[in-house]
Scaffold this motif. Structure first.
Motif, PDB file in Angstrom:
ATOM      1  N   ALA A 125     -18.708  22.920 -49.618  1.00 13.63           N
ATOM      2  CA  ALA A 125     -18.271  21.421 -48.421  1.00 13.63           C
ATOM      3  C   ALA A 125     -17.333  21.170 -48.770  1.00 13.63           C
ATOM      4  O   ALA A 125     -16.633  20.806 -50.145  1.00 13.63           O
ATOM      5  N   LEU A 126     -16.729  20.055 -47.844  1.00 11.30           N
ATOM      6  CA  LEU A 126     -15.581  18.880 -48.497  1.00 11.30           C
ATOM      7  C   LEU A 126     -16.369  17.430 -48.392  1.00 11.30           C
ATOM      8  O   LEU A 126     -16.532  17.163 -47.692  1.00 11.30           O
ATOM      9  N   VAL A 127     -16.330  17.182 -49.158  1.00  9.00           N
ATOM     10  CA  VAL A 127     -16.864  15.327 -49.838  1.00  9.00           C
ATOM     11  C   VAL A 127     -15.253  14.439 -50.137  1.00  9.00           C
ATOM     12  O   VAL A 127     -14.172  15.181 -50.513  1.00  9.00           O
ATOM     13  N   LEU A 128     -15.799  13.333 -50.021  1.00  3.42           N
ATOM     14  CA  LEU A 128     -14.923  11.872 -49.993  1.00  3.42           C
ATOM     15  C   LEU A 128     -15.376  11.669 -51.067  1.00  3.42           C
ATOM     16  O   LEU A 128     -16.894  11.094 -51.009  1.00  3.42           O
ATOM     17  N   THR A 129     -14.794  11.731 -52.471  1.00  7.39           N
ATOM     18  CA  THR A 129     -14.715  10.792 -53.130  1.00  7.39           C
ATOM     19  C   THR A 129     -14.025   9.531 -54.156  1.00  7.39           C
ATOM     20  O   THR A 129     -13.238   9.656 -53.455  1.00  7.39           O
ATOM     21  N   ASP A 130     -14.429   9.456 -55.014  1.00  3.15           N
ATOM     22  CA  ASP A 130     -13.906   7.631 -55.454  1.00  3.15           C
ATOM     23  C   ASP A 130     -13.090   7.950 -56.379  1.00  3.15           C
ATOM     24  O   ASP A 130     -13.210   9.434 -57.396  1.00  3.15           O
ATOM     25  N   THR A 131     -12.003   7.936 -56.876  1.00  6.96           N
ATOM     26  CA  THR A 131     -11.059   7.939 -57.983  1.00  6.96           C
ATOM     27  C   THR A 131     -10.706   7.087 -58.384  1.00  6.96           C
ATOM     28  O   THR A 131     -11.164   5.920 -58.184  1.00  6.96           O
ATOM     29  N   PRO A 132     -10.995   7.165 -59.788  1.00  5.71           N
ATOM     30  CA  PRO A 132     -10.084   5.823 -61.091  1.00  5.71           C
ATOM     31  C   PRO A 132      -9.292   5.485 -60.885  1.00  5.71           C
ATOM     32  O   PRO A 132      -8.820   5.258 -59.816  1.00  5.71           O
ATOM     33  N   ASP A 133      -9.871   3.832 -60.562  1.00  3.57           N
ATOM     34  CA  ASP A 133      -8.926   2.418 -60.789  1.00  3.57           C
ATOM     35  C   ASP A 133      -7.442   2.549 -62.056  1.00  3.57           C
ATOM     36  O   ASP A 133      -7.140   2.861 -62.753  1.00  3.57           O
ATOM     37  N   GLY A 177     -20.214  10.236 -53.812  1.00  3.12           N
ATOM     38  CA  GLY A 177     -18.849  11.362 -52.704  1.00  3.12           C
ATOM     39  C   GLY A 177     -20.374  11.329 -51.710  1.00  3.12           C
ATOM     40  O   GLY A 177     -21.501  11.233 -51.848  1.00  3.12           O
ATOM     41  N   TRP A 178     -19.334  11.482 -50.069  1.00  2.00           N
ATOM     42  CA  TRP A 178     -19.433  11.396 -49.312  1.00  2.00           C
ATOM     43  C   TRP A 178     -19.344  12.883 -48.572  1.00  2.00           C
ATOM     44  O   TRP A 178     -18.418  13.208 -48.811  1.00  2.00           O
ATOM     45  N   LEU A 179     -20.567  13.579 -48.034  1.00  3.11           N
ATOM     46  CA  LEU A 179     -20.349  14.890 -46.989  1.00  3.11           C
ATOM     47  C   LEU A 179     -19.428  14.320 -45.884  1.00  3.11           C
ATOM     48  O   LEU A 179     -19.977  14.252 -45.460  1.00  3.11           O
ATOM     49  N   LEU A 180     -18.106  15.457 -45.955  1.00  2.00           N
ATOM     50  CA  LEU A 180     -17.437  14.816 -44.651  1.00  2.00           C
ATOM     51  C   LEU A 180     -17.838  16.411 -43.882  1.00  2.00           C
ATOM     52  O   LEU A 180     -18.078  16.858 -42.643  1.00  2.00           O
ATOM     53  N   LEU A 181     -18.063  17.514 -44.014  1.00  2.00           N
ATOM     54  CA  LEU A 181     -18.026  19.042 -43.787  1.00  2.00           C
ATOM     55  C   LEU A 181     -18.255  20.045 -44.607  1.00  2.00           C
ATOM     56  O   LEU A 181     -17.662  20.331 -44.990  1.00  2.00           O
ATOM     57  N   PRO A 182     -19.549  20.686 -44.241  1.00  2.00           N
ATOM     58  CA  PRO A 182     -20.349  21.608 -45.028  1.00  2.00           C
ATOM     59  C   PRO A 182     -19.438  22.988 -44.089  1.00  2.00           C
ATOM     60  O   PRO A 182     -18.840  22.663 -43.008  1.00  2.00           O
TER      61      PRO A 182
END
Length: 97
Positions: free
Chosen positions: A19-27, A66-71
């Motif tokens: 899947a394509l996942v939207l994730t956070d990155t370190p500050d 993380g948030w699923l964008l596209l399987p």
């Protein structure tokens, strides 16, 4: 105190499925980890010899968020083996070899 906006990026993952996942990155402006997202700690065995490194995440970042964008579909079997079905026996005779 200013509200901190998330620093998002798109990442491909294969667990629990492709899947394509939207994730956070370190500050990048974090004063504790200086943008690395965590801290490495070397540790030793009972003789004092180096035995490995532990990773401790910083509070400015959540690795699990993380948030699923596209399987994505599973790769076909012939792509998993790395064989080109249109090539001569899967190997190229064109340079570079």
């Amino acid at each position: 105190m200013t509200r901190r906006l998330p620093r998002l990026r798109i990442q491909a993952t294969c667990w629990p499925r492709y899947a394509l996942v939207l994730t956070d990155t370190p500050d990048p402006d974090c004063t504790e980890c200086e943008g690395d997202g965590g801290f490495e700690h070397d540790y030793g065995d009972h003789n004092g010899e180096y035995a490995g490194t532990d990773w401790e995440p910083c509070t400015c970042w959540n690795e699990q968020r993380g948030w699923l964008l596209l399987p994505l579909p599973h790769r076909p079997r012939w792509l998993r083996r790395g064989i080109d079905p249109w090539g001569p026996s899967g190997y190229s005779n064109e340079p570079p070899f």
